[in-house]
Scaffold this motif. Structure first.
Motif, PDB file in Angstrom:
ATOM      1  N   ASP A 145      -0.057 -41.881 -21.810  1.00 55.73           N
ATOM      2  CA  ASP A 145       1.225 -41.184 -21.848  1.00 55.73           C
ATOM      3  C   ASP A 145       0.982 -39.677 -21.850  1.00 55.73           C
ATOM      4  O   ASP A 145       0.251 -39.157 -22.683  1.00 55.73           O
ATOM      5  CB  ASP A 145       1.988 -41.602 -23.117  1.00 55.73           C
ATOM      6  CG  ASP A 145       3.327 -40.904 -23.238  1.00 55.73           C
ATOM      7  OD1 ASP A 145       3.854 -40.430 -22.204  1.00 55.73           O
ATOM      8  OD2 ASP A 145       3.845 -40.823 -24.367  1.00 55.73           O
ATOM      9  N   ASP A 146       1.610 -38.996 -20.894  1.00 54.30           N
ATOM     10  CA  ASP A 146       1.473 -37.531 -20.854  1.00 54.30           C
ATOM     11  C   ASP A 146       2.845 -36.855 -21.003  1.00 54.30           C
ATOM     12  O   ASP A 146       3.018 -35.704 -20.653  1.00 54.30           O
ATOM     13  CB  ASP A 146       0.786 -37.077 -19.556  1.00 54.30           C
ATOM     14  CG  ASP A 146       1.515 -37.581 -18.309  1.00 54.30           C
ATOM     15  OD1 ASP A 146       2.592 -38.217 -18.447  1.00 54.30           O
ATOM     16  OD2 ASP A 146       1.020 -37.332 -17.191  1.00 54.30           O
ATOM     17  N   GLY A 147       3.804 -37.608 -21.525  1.00 52.47           N
ATOM     18  CA  GLY A 147       5.144 -37.049 -21.710  1.00 52.47           C
ATOM     19  C   GLY A 147       5.173 -36.012 -22.814  1.00 52.47           C
ATOM     20  O   GLY A 147       4.362 -36.048 -23.742  1.00 52.47           O
ATOM     21  N   PRO A 148       6.104 -35.082 -22.746  1.00 51.34           N
ATOM     22  CA  PRO A 148       6.173 -34.003 -23.741  1.00 51.34           C
ATOM     23  C   PRO A 148       6.536 -34.500 -25.148  1.00 51.34           C
ATOM     24  O   PRO A 148       6.231 -33.837 -26.131  1.00 51.34           O
ATOM     25  CB  PRO A 148       7.258 -33.074 -23.195  1.00 51.34           C
ATOM     26  CG  PRO A 148       8.079 -33.930 -22.271  1.00 51.34           C
ATOM     27  CD  PRO A 148       7.144 -34.949 -21.711  1.00 51.34           C
ATOM     28  N   ALA A 149       7.182 -35.677 -25.229  1.00 49.12           N
ATOM     29  CA  ALA A 149       7.619 -36.177 -26.539  1.00 49.12           C
ATOM     30  C   ALA A 149       6.610 -37.139 -27.174  1.00 49.12           C
ATOM     31  O   ALA A 149       6.888 -37.730 -28.205  1.00 49.12           O
ATOM     32  CB  ALA A 149       8.972 -36.878 -26.402  1.00 49.12           C
ATOM     33  N   ARG A 150       5.429 -37.263 -26.545  1.00 51.50           N
ATOM     34  CA  ARG A 150       4.466 -38.233 -27.086  1.00 51.50           C
ATOM     35  C   ARG A 150       4.041 -37.809 -28.499  1.00 51.50           C
ATOM     36  O   ARG A 150       3.820 -36.622 -28.758  1.00 51.50           O
ATOM     37  CB  ARG A 150       3.251 -38.378 -26.183  1.00 51.50           C
ATOM     38  CG  ARG A 150       2.343 -37.175 -26.132  1.00 51.50           C
ATOM     39  CD  ARG A 150       1.248 -37.354 -25.082  1.00 51.50           C
ATOM     40  NE  ARG A 150       0.317 -36.243 -25.067  1.00 51.50           N
ATOM     41  CZ  ARG A 150       0.541 -35.090 -24.471  1.00 51.50           C
ATOM     42  NH1 ARG A 150       1.687 -34.866 -23.856  1.00 51.50           N
ATOM     43  NH2 ARG A 150      -0.371 -34.134 -24.486  1.00 51.50           N
ATOM     44  N   PRO A 151       3.923 -38.787 -29.391  1.00 48.78           N
ATOM     45  CA  PRO A 151       3.536 -38.442 -30.762  1.00 48.78           C
ATOM     46  C   PRO A 151       2.044 -38.159 -30.871  1.00 48.78           C
ATOM     47  O   PRO A 151       1.259 -38.555 -30.009  1.00 48.78           O
ATOM     48  CB  PRO A 151       3.912 -39.703 -31.551  1.00 48.78           C
ATOM     49  CG  PRO A 151       3.833 -40.805 -30.553  1.00 48.78           C
ATOM     50  CD  PRO A 151       4.225 -40.212 -29.236  1.00 48.78           C
ATOM     51  N   ARG A 152       1.659 -37.501 -31.943  1.00 45.19           N
ATOM     52  CA  ARG A 152       0.246 -37.222 -32.197  1.00 45.19           C
ATOM     53  C   ARG A 152      -0.406 -38.478 -32.767  1.00 45.19           C
ATOM     54  O   ARG A 152       0.094 -39.059 -33.732  1.00 45.19           O
ATOM     55  CB  ARG A 152       0.114 -36.066 -33.185  1.00 45.19           C
ATOM     56  CG  ARG A 152      -1.329 -35.616 -33.420  1.00 45.19           C
ATOM     57  CD  ARG A 152      -1.362 -34.534 -34.480  1.00 45.19           C
ATOM     58  NE  ARG A 152      -0.591 -33.348 -34.098  1.00 45.19           N
ATOM     59  CZ  ARG A 152      -1.085 -32.358 -33.379  1.00 45.19           C
ATOM     60  NH1 ARG A 152      -2.325 -32.378 -32.952  1.00 45.19           N
ATOM     61  NH2 ARG A 152      -0.335 -31.305 -33.096  1.00 45.19           N
ATOM     62  N   LEU A 153      -1.506 -38.901 -32.171  1.00 45.81           N
ATOM     63  CA  LEU A 153      -2.212 -40.095 -32.632  1.00 45.81           C
ATOM     64  C   LEU A 153      -3.515 -39.697 -33.311  1.00 45.81           C
ATOM     65  O   LEU A 153      -4.149 -38.709 -32.932  1.00 45.81           O
ATOM     66  CB  LEU A 153      -2.529 -41.026 -31.447  1.00 45.81           C
ATOM     67  CG  LEU A 153      -1.340 -41.503 -30.601  1.00 45.81           C
ATOM     68  CD1 LEU A 153      -1.821 -42.435 -29.501  1.00 45.81           C
ATOM     69  CD2 LEU A 153      -0.272 -42.169 -31.447  1.00 45.81           C
TER      70      LEU A 153
END
Length: 202
Positions: A145-153
Motif C-alpha cells: 500500500d502506497d496510499g497517503p492514508a496508510r497507517p504506520r506499521l
C-alpha cells in the motif's frame, strides 16, 4: 443437570450479481451442517430492502467487491455492517487499493473466488466467531500500500505481512518471523485494526 450443547447455526446472506455463483453457493452450502444460506441478492439495496437502517437476521454477508449497479464497495460494506452482520468480501478483483479500502471500510476479511468450499466455510466460521480472514492477497495489498492514508506499521508487523504476502502459510510465516502462529495472526489482526482506524471519519 445441563443438557448437551446445541451447535450454533450460522446464517449467511450473499450479495453478488453473478447468477451462476449464487446458484453454486446455494447447492454447495446445502451440504454444510451448521451453515444456512438465508438470502441472496444482486445488490445491497436488494438485501436490505425496506428495512432502512434496521438490523437484518444474518450473521455473515458474503459481499462481492464490485457490483454491476455501480455502487461503491466501501459504502456497501458500511451499510451492511450498520445493519448488523459481519462482512466477508469475495471477489475476483485483485486491485490493491480496492482491497485496502474494503478493509478500511469495515470488512472482516477478503477471499478470492478461486478458493474451494472448505476454505470458504472455514472463512465464514472465522468471521461469524468474531475473527478476521487473512489471505495472501490481502497481506500483499497491505504490504504494498502506497496510499497517503496508510497507517504506520511496526517492523515486525511489516515483516509478517511481507512473508505472508509471498504466499507462505501462516505457520511458515511465523517460523520465518521467529514468532508463534498465534502471534503472527495477532500482528495481522493489528494491521487490520490500524487500517480500520485510519478509515474511520475523524
Amino acid at each position: 443437570m445441563r443438557g448437551p450443547a446445541v451447535a450454533r447455526v450460522i446464517t449467511v446472506a450473499v450479495v453478488d450479481d453473478d447468477r451462476m455463483l449464487l446458484d453454486g453457493l446455494r447447492v454447495w452450502l446445502e451440504e454444510v451442517p451448521g451453515v444456512v444460506l438465508a438470502a441472496t441478492a444482486c445488490t445491497v439495496d436488494g438485501l436490505l430492502g425496506a428495512r432502512g437502517a434496521g438490523p437484518v437476521p444474518y450473521d455473515v454477508v458474503l459481499l462481492d467487491l464490485v457490483l454491476a449497479d455501480g455502487s461503491r464497495p466501501p459504502d456497501n460494506i458500511r451499510r451492511v455492517r450498520a445493519a448488523g452482520p459481519r462482512v466477508l468480501v469475495i471477489s475476483t478483483v485483485a486491485d490493491r487499493r480496492r482491497i485496502v479500502a474494503a478493509i478500511a471500510a469495515g470488512a472482516d476479511g477478503y477471499l478470492t473466488k478461486d478458493h474451494d468450499l472448505p476454505a470458504l466455510v472455514e472463512a465464514v466460521e472465522e468471521v461469524a466467531g468474531g475473527g478476521t480472514v487473512h489471505s495472501p492477497e490481502l497481506a500483499f495489498a497491505w504490504a504494498h500500500d502506497d496510499g497517503p492514508a496508510r497507517p504506520r506499521l511496526s517492523p515486525k508487523e511489516r515483516q509478517v505481512l511481507l512473508e505472508y504476502a509471498s504466499g507462505l502459510t501462516l505457520k511458515a510465516t511465523a517460523r520465518r518471523a521467529g514468532v508463534s502462529p498465534h502471534t503472527a495472526k495477532y500482528y495481522l489482526d493489528r494491521v487490520k485494526e490500524k487500517y480500520q482506524q485510519a478509515g474511520r471519519p475523524t
